[in-house]
Each structure stands twice: as C-alpha cells, then as structure tokens.
Design a protein around this motif. Structure first.
Motif: not given
Length: 83
Positions: A15-19, A26-28, A39-42, A47-49
């Motif tokens: 669920t979180y990965l899909h979201e 991002a999810v902390l 932090v989980l993020m795309l 890379a942009a950050l």
C-alpha cells in the motif's frame, strides 16, 4: 509527508509503495532513534534532490543561478533555441 512506524510499513508495504509511486509523496518511517529513521521516496525525486544540492553547493553556482533567474523574471534573458 506521511509519518509511519516500521511496523506499519511491514504490515502495509504494498500500500505504501503504491501510494509513493502514484503520488510522488515521501513517507517518513520512524526508527528507534533519529539515526534509524528513513525516508521512502521515488528514485527520480531523490536524484533531483541530489542534483539540486550539488548545483547549490558552490557559491559561484548559486550566484549564477540567481542572476539567471532575475534576468528571466525581469525579461532580460536572451532567447535561445537548441536547433
């Protein structure tokens, strides 16, 4: 940014990965202490950050970027095409 525990992530990983993949949010994930918190993020957002941090890490780069932005916003920029 959503804040969850490791237990919540383990219980609802899909669920979180899909979201994350559909919203780019991002999810902390809280750990036992600050060193264990992640932090989980795309990947493309990460890379942009990192690229932004690199570009702004040099005072010369920061100055040139600000000058270019000021020129662009005040109509002083020079149009350029990449033909």
């Amino acid at each position: 940014m959503k804040i969850i525990t490791k237990e919540e992530l383990e219980a609802h990983m899909e669920t979180y990965l899909h979201e994350i993949s559909t919203t780019s949010d991002a999810v902390l994930v809280l750990g036992e202490n600050e060193k264990d918190t992640v932090v989980l993020m795309l990947q493309n957002e990460y890379a942009a950050l990192k690229e932004t941090l690199h570009l702004l890490s040099s005072e010369n780069n920061r100055t040139r970027i600000m000058e270019a932005l000021i020129q662009a916003y005040t109509g002083q920029g020079i149009p350029y095409t990449m033909d």
